[in-house]
Design a protein around this motif. Structure first.
Motif, short mmCIF file in Angstrom:
data_model
loop_
_atom_site.label_atom_id
_atom_site.label_comp_id
_atom_site.label_asym_id
_atom_site.label_seq_id
_atom_site.Cartn_x
_atom_site.Cartn_y
_atom_site.Cartn_z
N TRP A 150 0.83 -1.21 0.00
CA TRP A 150 0.00 0.00 0.00
C TRP A 150 0.87 1.27 0.00
CZ3 TRP A 150 -5.18 0.73 -0.48
CH2 TRP A 150 -5.69 1.98 -0.14
N SER A 151 2.00 1.21 0.67
CA SER A 151 2.86 2.41 0.77
C SER A 151 3.72 2.63 -0.46
CB SER A 151 3.76 2.29 2.01
OG SER A 151 4.62 1.15 1.89
N SER A 152 3.75 1.70 -1.38
CA SER A 152 4.55 1.87 -2.59
C SER A 152 3.84 2.84 -3.53
CB SER A 152 4.74 0.51 -3.29
OG SER A 152 5.41 0.68 -4.52
N GLU A 153 4.50 3.94 -3.84
CA GLU A 153 3.89 4.97 -4.68
C GLU A 153 3.69 4.52 -6.12
OE1 GLU A 153 6.25 8.45 -4.38
OE2 GLU A 153 5.83 8.78 -2.25
N SER A 154 4.53 3.60 -6.59
CA SER A 154 4.43 3.14 -7.98
C SER A 154 3.49 1.96 -8.15
CB SER A 154 5.81 2.78 -8.52
OG SER A 154 6.43 1.82 -7.69
N ALA A 155 2.94 1.44 -7.06
CA ALA A 155 1.98 0.34 -7.14
C ALA A 155 0.61 0.90 -7.47
CB ALA A 155 1.95 -0.44 -5.83
N VAL A 156 0.03 0.44 -8.58
CA VAL A 156 -1.28 0.95 -9.00
C VAL A 156 -2.42 0.22 -8.30
CG1 VAL A 156 -0.36 1.67 -11.22
CG2 VAL A 156 -1.37 -0.61 -10.99
N ALA A 157 -2.15 -0.99 -7.76
CA ALA A 157 -3.17 -1.75 -7.07
C ALA A 157 -2.50 -2.78 -6.18
CB ALA A 157 -4.13 -2.43 -8.05
N VAL A 158 -3.19 -3.12 -5.10
CA VAL A 158 -2.73 -4.18 -4.21
C VAL A 158 -3.54 -5.43 -4.54
CG1 VAL A 158 -2.50 -4.95 -1.82
CG2 VAL A 158 -2.13 -2.54 -2.41
N VAL A 159 -2.84 -6.53 -4.78
CA VAL A 159 -3.50 -7.78 -5.17
C VAL A 159 -3.26 -8.82 -4.08
CG1 VAL A 159 -3.58 -9.69 -6.81
CG2 VAL A 159 -3.34 -7.34 -7.63
#
Length: 373
Positions: A150-159
């Motif tokens: 969740w804290s990763s700015e480049s992650a567009v979604a959490v799977v």
């Protein structure tokens, strides 16, 4: 006496002196202490009829036999010493290898939180296997992975990549609550992707996600609570075994498999299961909302295929992880944020679980299960 006789006498004395020199004259053959002649020769071992050569041969063989025994003892001791040296060297080698492996793992394989990818990607968190406090899929580990993703700015979604039959109600509820907390922030979508099975406690977790994706043949549902045990009271009666249980509290041992379960205790235990089931239903309804159908069998504990689950509103889409990745980032790639297990911890866990299964112990401390049977 004539001169000729005197010369003869002198000549005789000289000859005697030459043949037997006097003591102290410096002759090495006559000077030194006198040695007495042996009166009797020491007999050699053997029969009295054996000659000297046979006795000497026997003595030589006896000496050789004694020498062989001595050499054999020395070789045995040397072999024993070499074995111990080899053992200690192997132990030192194992310790060195373990230390090197641990160091390499922590330095090169364990991914720190700062080494997050900079490109757009899916942030994957795995929920695999039985959910329990003493299993790899426990609340602490899964929640840590979810927060990292969740804290990763480049992650567009959490799977949430789910392949689990369920497990502990407490562990499942902890993960559910954390997902709902993040979901309310609305920063990025949380998607649950179910592989072979997402049942019971695993579906409890999935219901907190924004969307649930499953394969048409995935097993989904099993919204129920189970307690399973055995009753051995008749068996021990037939064997003549006396069960001795001392408690403080008349109902402390009400789940003892060697005592009968009367109607009052069964009724009480049913209320516990019913209350836990109602909490399960309330949380699933809070996560899924109006997408759930009004089928009376929805919360009966049945498990459905992915296609059936889609009709019942238990899932939102029939797709695969690769399709979800293409829809979100345009390519079938993702980054795994699940905290790595220490290899020695993983080995210890596997050994403990195997030993517990062999002796018939449960793999969770709670007698209740959100688990497909």
């Amino acid at each position: 006496m004539s001169d000729e006789q005197q010369r003869g006498g002198n000549d005789s004395g000289s000859q005697a002196g030459d043949d037997f020199p006097e003591k102290g004259s410096g002759d090495r053959w006559t000077d030194g202490p006198e040695v007495a002649q042996p009166t009797q020769q020491r007999p050699l071992p053997g029969a009295e009829s054996d000659d000297a050569e046979t006795l000497r041969e026997r003595q030589r063989l006896a000496q050789l036999e004694m020498m062989d025994r001595w050499v054999g003892g020395v070789l045995t001791e040397q072999r024993r010493t070499r074995r111990w040296k080899l053992f200690f060297r192997l132990m030192i080698l194992v310790i060195v290898l373990v230390s090197v492996t641990t160091t390499v793992y922590r330095v090169f394989l364990a991914e720190p939180a700062s080494s997050l990818p900079s490109q757009r990607h899916l942030a994957l968190v795995e929920v695999h296997g039985v959910i329990a406090s003493d299993a790899p899929t426990n609340a602490e580990r899964v929640i840590k992975g979810i927060n990292r993703a969740w804290s990763s700015e480049s992650a567009v979604a959490v799977v949430l990549h789910i392949d689990s039959p369920g497990g502990s109600p407490v562990q499942s509820q902890r993960i559910y609550s954390e997902i709902m907390r993040l979901r309310e922030q609305g920063d990025k979508p949380i998607i649950a992707v179910i592989e072979d099975i997402g049942a019971s406690g695993a579906y409890y977790i999935a219901s907190a996600a924004d969307d649930i994706v499953a394969s048409p043949v995935s097993l989904v549902g099993s919204i129920g609570v189970i307690y399973a045990g055995f009753g051995f009271q008749e068996a021990i009666d037939q064997l003549g075994i006396e069960r001795r249980v001392v408690t403080a509290g008349e109902n402390k041992a009400f789940l003892d498999p060697f005592q009968p379960l009367d109607d009052d205790i069964a009724s009480f235990w049913q209320t516990v299961l019913t209350q836990t089931h109602e909490q399960f239903i309330d949380d699933v309804q809070a996560g899924r909302g109006d997408r759930l159908s009004d089928s009376p069998e929805l919360f009966s504990g049945l498990i459905w295929s992915g296609e059936q689950a889609l009709e019942l509103g238990l899932v939102d889409q029939l797709a695969s992880l690769e399709q979800v990745a293409r829809d979100q980032v345009g390519k079938a790639e993702w980054q795994n944020y699940t905290p790595r297990l220490d290899p020695f911890e993983r080995l210890t866990r596997r050994f403990t679980q195997t030993a517990a299964e062999l002796v018939g112990l449960r793999n969770t401390h709670s007698p209740l299960h959100f688990k497909a049977q």
